[in-house]
Every structure is written in structure tokens, then in C-alpha cells.
Design an enzyme around this catalytic site. Structure first.
Site, PDB file in Angstrom:
ATOM      1  CE  LYS A 285      56.533  55.279  29.795  1.00 40.56           C
ATOM      2  NZ  LYS A 285      55.805  54.158  29.172  1.00 40.56           N
ATOM      3  N   GLY A 286      55.527  62.060  29.015  1.00 35.24           N
ATOM      4  CA  GLY A 286      54.861  63.000  28.129  1.00 35.24           C
ATOM      5  C   GLY A 286      55.673  64.183  27.669  1.00 35.24           C
TER       6      GLY A 286
ATOM      7  CD  GLU B 164      54.290  67.577  33.806  1.00 34.50           C
ATOM      8  OE1 GLU B 164      54.631  66.766  32.930  1.00 34.50           O
ATOM      9  OE2 GLU B 164      54.000  67.248  34.956  1.00 34.50           O
ATOM     10  CG  ASP B 165      52.915  66.237  29.391  1.00 36.61           C
ATOM     11  OD1 ASP B 165      52.756  66.562  30.591  1.00 36.61           O
ATOM     12  OD2 ASP B 165      52.557  65.116  28.960  1.00 36.61           O
TER      13      ASP B 165
ATOM     14  CG  ASP C  51      46.268  68.153  34.155  1.00 34.66           C
ATOM     15  OD1 ASP C  51      47.008  67.935  35.124  1.00 34.66           O
ATOM     16  OD2 ASP C  51      45.953  67.270  33.355  1.00 34.66           O
TER      17      ASP C  51
ATOM     18  CE  LYS D 225      44.197  69.777  29.145  1.00 33.15           C
ATOM     19  NZ  LYS D 225      43.563  68.458  29.331  1.00 33.15           N
TER      20      LYS D 225
ATOM     21  CG  PHE E 111      41.961  63.638  26.867  1.00 34.44           C
ATOM     22  CD1 PHE E 111      42.472  63.493  28.147  1.00 34.44           C
ATOM     23  CD2 PHE E 111      42.380  62.767  25.879  1.00 34.44           C
ATOM     24  CE1 PHE E 111      43.384  62.477  28.433  1.00 34.44           C
ATOM     25  CE2 PHE E 111      43.285  61.753  26.157  1.00 34.44           C
ATOM     26  CZ  PHE E 111      43.789  61.611  27.435  1.00 34.44           C
ATOM     27  CB  VAL E 112      45.608  67.829  24.479  1.00 34.86           C
ATOM     28  CG1 VAL E 112      44.694  69.026  24.346  1.00 34.86           C
ATOM     29  CG2 VAL E 112      46.373  67.871  25.787  1.00 34.86           C
TER      30      VAL E 112
ATOM     31  CG  ASP F  92      50.436  58.469  26.706  1.00 32.69           C
ATOM     32  OD1 ASP F  92      50.098  57.320  27.028  1.00 32.69           O
ATOM     33  OD2 ASP F  92      50.726  59.338  27.562  1.00 32.69           O
TER      34      ASP F  92
ATOM     35  NE  ARG G  96      54.158  57.979  25.070  1.00 33.61           N
ATOM     36  CZ  ARG G  96      53.961  58.562  26.252  1.00 33.61           C
ATOM     37  NH1 ARG G  96      54.120  59.860  26.372  1.00 33.61           N
ATOM     38  NH2 ARG G  96      53.611  57.856  27.299  1.00 33.61           N
TER      39      ARG G  96
END
Length: 194
Positions: free
Chosen positions: A59-60, A119-120, A123, A151, A172-173, A179, A185
Site C-alpha cells: 500500500k505504501g 516502491e515507496d 531498505d 536506505k 524510520f519514516v 504508514d 499516510r
């Protein structure tokens, strides 16, 4: 997928454990995101051409994908975009990846197409690598990866992005579609929570 040695993370050292107790602090402004997406879109159209099937990873990535879609349209008068979604997850409600990537729903049909996986956050690399593998296995002519945030300190799987919005430290973002336990979000910017 080749696992790479993991760098130590102090992410959870001082971070809150409850999203209701968190106070997000701006890391990347809405204006900086808009400017960068415009430049990314020009690069994507120049490299991939006008016929792109966009595959946002839910969902990101949905907010990033929507804005990138509009930017792509502005940078290629003949851009024909087809959008399909792929739902992959490795976090659940946690702040650390489980290490297992699960797919839900139907795999998009992409045979013979140029695919842009969106992709958001890149990492560990597991989710992005799995998405690209699924697209290649489904017969995509080319599968490229666009990420809003990279990242590199967190990488455990060698999976470089073809197009990157911002390279950020191991924080952590949240925000801009990203979210924490379905919270934050709606923020129009990227924020850190620690």
C-alpha cells in the site's frame, strides 16, 4: 536473491513503540518531493520510452505512484501508461521487516511490456527484488525499479533502484503514503519518527 551483510541499526534505540505517542518531524518537504518527482519523470521517460506499465507496490507506494504518474504524463506527450497494482508486504504493523515477503491478490499481466515497479522505500531490498522477479517471471520485456526513498544502510539483498527520489539515512519514516500501523499516510511530506 543474494543476501548482503546487514549493517547494525540503532533505529529502535530511542524510537517510540506506539504510533499514537509519535511526533513525526519533517525530513523531506512536499515541495522538495514535487521538484524531485518532476526530474525523475523526465529521466524515466527518456530511459524507458513512452510505453510504460506502472506497477505500484501497495500500500505504501500509492501516493508516490499517483504523483509520479501525473509527472510522467507531463514529460511525455505520448506516454501511454497502464497501471496495475501488486500487493506485497514484509512489515505488517511492525517497524522492522519480518524478512518474509508475502504477495496477496492477482499478479498483473505484463508479458512483453516495459514495467516500472514503483516502491515507496527501498531498505532491505527483499520486497523490491521479489517484485522485479515476479515481473520478469510474468514475461515483462524490461522491469525497472523507481523508489521514492533509498536506505542503502539497510540493504540485505542486492537490488539497486533504476530511479531514486532521495537517499536517506537509516531512520524510520512515515508520510506521503508510508504508514506505521496504518497511521500517517495522509502527510503530504516524508517525516521521521524517532
Amino acid at each position: 536473491m543474494t543476501e548482503m551483510p546487514r549493517q547494525p541499526s540503532d533505529l529502535t534505540r530511542t524510537a517510540p513503540t506506539d504510533p499514537d505517542q509519535a511526533t513525526p518531524q519533517t525530513l523531506i518537504s512536499a515541495e522538495d518531493i514535487a521538484t524531485r518527482l518532476d526530474a525523475m519523470a523526465a529521466d524515466i521517460v527518456r530511459e524507458l520510452g513512452p510505453d510504460i506499465t506502472m506497477i505500484p507496490v501497495l500500500k505504501g507506494a500509492f501516493v508516490f505512484a499517483a504523483d509520479l504518474l501525473r509527472a510522467l504524463g507531463r514529460h511525455g506527450a505520448k506516454v501511454r501508461l497502464r497501471v496495475q497494482f501488486l500487493q506485497l508486504a514484509s512489515y505488517g504493523a511492525a517497524k522492522e521487516s519480518s524478512g518474509t515477503v508475502t504477495q496477496t491478490g492477482t499478479l498483473p499481466e505484463v508479458e512483453g511490456e516495459t514495467v516500472l515497479v514503483v516502491e515507496d522505500v527501498l531498505d532491505s531490498g527483499r520486497t523490491a527484488a521479489r517484485a522485479l522477479e515476479l515481473m520478469r517471471d510474468a514475461g515483462a520485456r524490461r522491469a525497472a525499479l523507481a523508489v521514492l526513498l533509498d536506505k542503502p544502510e539497510r540493504r540485505v539483498v542486492d537490488c539497486p533502484a533504476d530511479f531514486t527520489g532521495f537517499t536517506i539515512p537509516d531512520r524510520f519514516v512515515v508520510g506521503y503514503g508510508i504508514d506505521w500501523a496504518e497511521r500517517f499516510r495522509e502527510l503530504d511530506h516524508v517525516a521521521v519518527v524517532d
